[in-house]
Design a protein around this motif. Structure first.
Motif, PDB file in Angstrom:
ATOM      1  N   THR A   1       7.528  13.488 -11.905  1.00  0.00           N
ATOM      2  CA  THR A   1       6.897  14.032 -13.106  1.00  0.00           C
ATOM      3  C   THR A   1       5.776  13.093 -13.537  1.00  0.00           C
ATOM      4  N   SER A   2       5.158  13.403 -14.656  1.00  0.00           N
ATOM      5  CA  SER A   2       4.085  12.569 -15.217  1.00  0.00           C
ATOM      6  C   SER A   2       4.616  11.764 -16.391  1.00  0.00           C
ATOM      7  N   THR A   3       4.143  10.545 -16.524  1.00  0.00           N
ATOM      8  CA  THR A   3       4.606   9.678 -17.607  1.00  0.00           C
ATOM      9  C   THR A   3       4.244  10.221 -18.984  1.00  0.00           C
ATOM     10  N   ASP A   4       3.199  11.042 -19.057  1.00  0.00           N
ATOM     11  CA  ASP A   4       2.789  11.576 -20.356  1.00  0.00           C
ATOM     12  C   ASP A   4       3.399  12.941 -20.670  1.00  0.00           C
ATOM     13  N   SER A   5       4.396  13.368 -19.897  1.00  0.00           N
ATOM     14  CA  SER A   5       5.022  14.680 -20.130  1.00  0.00           C
ATOM     15  C   SER A   5       5.987  14.617 -21.321  1.00  0.00           C
ATOM     16  N   ALA A   6       6.189  15.764 -21.935  1.00  0.00           N
ATOM     17  CA  ALA A   6       7.123  15.858 -23.067  1.00  0.00           C
ATOM     18  C   ALA A   6       8.528  15.447 -22.645  1.00  0.00           C
ATOM     19  N   LYS A   7       8.935  15.816 -21.438  1.00  0.00           N
ATOM     20  CA  LYS A   7      10.299  15.481 -21.004  1.00  0.00           C
ATOM     21  C   LYS A   7      10.520  13.980 -20.959  1.00  0.00           C
ATOM     22  N   VAL A   8       9.502  13.228 -20.524  1.00  0.00           N
ATOM     23  CA  VAL A   8       9.632  11.768 -20.480  1.00  0.00           C
ATOM     24  C   VAL A   8       9.734  11.207 -21.896  1.00  0.00           C
ATOM     25  N   ARG A   9       8.912  11.703 -22.808  1.00  0.00           N
ATOM     26  CA  ARG A   9       9.011  11.250 -24.206  1.00  0.00           C
ATOM     27  C   ARG A   9      10.405  11.560 -24.760  1.00  0.00           C
ATOM     28  N   GLN A  10      10.932  12.733 -24.441  1.00  0.00           N
ATOM     29  CA  GLN A  10      12.262  13.124 -24.924  1.00  0.00           C
ATOM     30  C   GLN A  10      13.353  12.250 -24.320  1.00  0.00           C
ATOM     31  N   LEU A  11      13.238  11.939 -23.039  1.00  0.00           N
ATOM     32  CA  LEU A  11      14.247  11.097 -22.376  1.00  0.00           C
ATOM     33  C   LEU A  11      14.282   9.687 -22.945  1.00  0.00           C
ATOM     34  N   ARG A  12      13.136   9.211 -23.379  1.00  0.00           N
ATOM     35  CA  ARG A  12      13.076   7.863 -23.943  1.00  0.00           C
ATOM     36  C   ARG A  12      13.812   7.787 -25.283  1.00  0.00           C
ATOM     37  N   VAL A  13      13.856   8.911 -25.999  1.00  0.00           N
ATOM     38  CA  VAL A  13      14.561   8.968 -27.285  1.00  0.00           C
ATOM     39  C   VAL A  13      16.038   9.292 -27.078  1.00  0.00           C
ATOM     40  N   ASN A  14      16.321  10.259 -26.219  1.00  0.00           N
ATOM     41  CA  ASN A  14      17.699  10.675 -25.953  1.00  0.00           C
ATOM     42  C   ASN A  14      17.851  10.941 -24.459  1.00  0.00           C
ATOM     43  N   PRO A  15      18.460  10.018 -23.726  1.00  0.00           N
ATOM     44  CA  PRO A  15      18.549  10.154 -22.271  1.00  0.00           C
ATOM     45  C   PRO A  15      19.626  11.119 -21.767  1.00  0.00           C
ATOM     46  N   GLU A  16      20.433  11.679 -22.665  1.00  0.00           N
ATOM     47  CA  GLU A  16      21.479  12.613 -22.232  1.00  0.00           C
ATOM     48  C   GLU A  16      20.847  13.945 -21.833  1.00  0.00           C
ATOM     49  N   VAL A  17      21.161  14.421 -20.620  1.00  0.00           N
ATOM     50  CA  VAL A  17      20.561  15.652 -20.104  1.00  0.00           C
ATOM     51  C   VAL A  17      21.612  16.557 -19.478  1.00  0.00           C
ATOM     52  N   ASN A  18      21.181  17.795 -19.250  1.00  0.00           N
ATOM     53  CA  ASN A  18      21.962  18.761 -18.489  1.00  0.00           C
ATOM     54  C   ASN A  18      21.033  19.313 -17.411  1.00  0.00           C
ATOM     55  N   VAL A  19      21.557  19.468 -16.212  1.00  0.00           N
ATOM     56  CA  VAL A  19      20.795  20.033 -15.101  1.00  0.00           C
ATOM     57  C   VAL A  19      21.629  21.187 -14.544  1.00  0.00           C
ATOM     58  N   THR A  20      21.013  22.376 -14.477  1.00  0.00           N
ATOM     59  CA  THR A  20      21.748  23.541 -13.979  1.00  0.00           C
ATOM     60  C   THR A  20      21.049  24.124 -12.761  1.00  0.00           C
ATOM     61  N   PHE A  21      21.864  24.561 -11.826  1.00  0.00           N
ATOM     62  CA  PHE A  21      21.390  25.215 -10.615  1.00  0.00           C
ATOM     63  C   PHE A  21      22.040  26.587 -10.530  1.00  0.00           C
ATOM     64  N   ALA A  22      21.267  27.587 -10.132  1.00  0.00           N
ATOM     65  CA  ALA A  22      21.793  28.932  -9.897  1.00  0.00           C
ATOM     66  C   ALA A  22      21.308  29.385  -8.539  1.00  0.00           C
ATOM     67  N   ASP A  23      22.229  29.754  -7.699  1.00  0.00           N
ATOM     68  CA  ASP A  23      21.889  30.239  -6.357  1.00  0.00           C
ATOM     69  C   ASP A  23      22.417  31.667  -6.238  1.00  0.00           C
ATOM     70  N   GLN A  24      21.552  32.637  -6.553  1.00  0.00           N
ATOM     71  CA  GLN A  24      21.967  34.041  -6.542  1.00  0.00           C
ATOM     72  C   GLN A  24      22.375  34.497  -5.150  1.00  0.00           C
ATOM     73  N   GLN A  25      21.695  34.005  -4.129  1.00  0.00           N
ATOM     74  CA  GLN A  25      22.012  34.420  -2.768  1.00  0.00           C
ATOM     75  C   GLN A  25      23.452  34.065  -2.402  1.00  0.00           C
ATOM     76  N   ASN A  26      23.875  32.870  -2.770  1.00  0.00           N
ATOM     77  CA  ASN A  26      25.235  32.428  -2.450  1.00  0.00           C
ATOM     78  C   ASN A  26      26.207  32.637  -3.606  1.00  0.00           C
ATOM     79  N   LYS A  27      25.724  33.209  -4.690  1.00  0.00           N
ATOM     80  CA  LYS A  27      26.537  33.493  -5.874  1.00  0.00           C
ATOM     81  C   LYS A  27      27.280  32.253  -6.361  1.00  0.00           C
ATOM     82  N   SER A  28      26.497  31.196  -6.594  1.00  0.00           N
ATOM     83  CA  SER A  28      27.094  29.954  -7.078  1.00  0.00           C
ATOM     84  C   SER A  28      26.231  29.371  -8.190  1.00  0.00           C
ATOM     85  N   TRP A  29      26.890  28.659  -9.086  1.00  0.00           N
ATOM     86  CA  TRP A  29      26.240  28.051 -10.240  1.00  0.00           C
ATOM     87  C   TRP A  29      26.835  26.672 -10.457  1.00  0.00           C
TER      88      TRP A  29
END
Length: 167
Positions: A56-84
């Motif tokens: 990513t870029s250092t000037d992105s909103a996500k980086v600014r947000q991570l610096r304040v609150n590093p807790e994140v959620n990452v989700t994946f959806a694979d419709q072909q294999n019907k998995s989440w």
């Protein structure tokens, strides 16, 4: 939780398979005013050892947000294999040239035209602490038939495998 408990090692292996198959995810951060913000991200192909990597870029909103609150959620959806998969963890940002060289893909040049020398290029590492996944091995037709049978029988449908995993 499924009726047959899956071992932790098997569950971690399954999470790894699922995220590799999906490749594109939604990274959710918390904005400075407390709202959840999600955006699509491409997972960098690497051995999943409990850490996920993104360019990513250092000037992105996500980086600014991570610096304040590093807790994140990452989700994946694979419709072909019907998995989440839903992963929770802590994100850090920083550029490591050696790591970036190892993770770099020519496809990234679309976003970072100067390659690894793009000004402001950085890496986000998400250290995963827990995951939950849902896996439906049956086809859509089989799932719909099970849903219809369940409605007639007055019981919940079998939704496939659901496991929670600690990392």
């Amino acid at each position: 939780m499924s009726q047959e408990s899956t071992s932790a090692a098997e569950a971690r292996r399954r999470v790894t398979e699922m995220i590799r198959a999906a490749r594109i995810c939604m990274l959710t951060t918390t904005s400075v005013d407390g709202h959840l913000v999600s955006r699509p991200m491409g997972l960098q192909e690497a051995e999943f050892d409990g850490d996920l990597w993104f360019f990513t870029s250092t000037d992105s909103a996500k980086v600014r947000q991570l610096r304040v609150n590093p807790e994140v959620n990452v989700t994946f959806a694979d419709q072909q294999n019907k998995s989440w998969v839903s992963l929770t963890g802590t994100a850090t940002e920083g550029f490591d040239r050696e790591r970036a060289e190892w993770l770099w893909s020519p496809l990234l040049s679309v976003w970072f035209p100067d390659g690894l020398d793009t000004p402001g290029l950085t890496l986000v590492k998400v250290h995963v602490s827990a995951a939950e996944y849902w896996d439906s091995p049956s086809s859509t037709v089989v799932n719909l038939l099970d849903f219809a049978r369940s409605a007639v029988a007055g019981r919940p449908p079998r939704s496939g495998e659901n496991e929670s995993v600690r990392f």
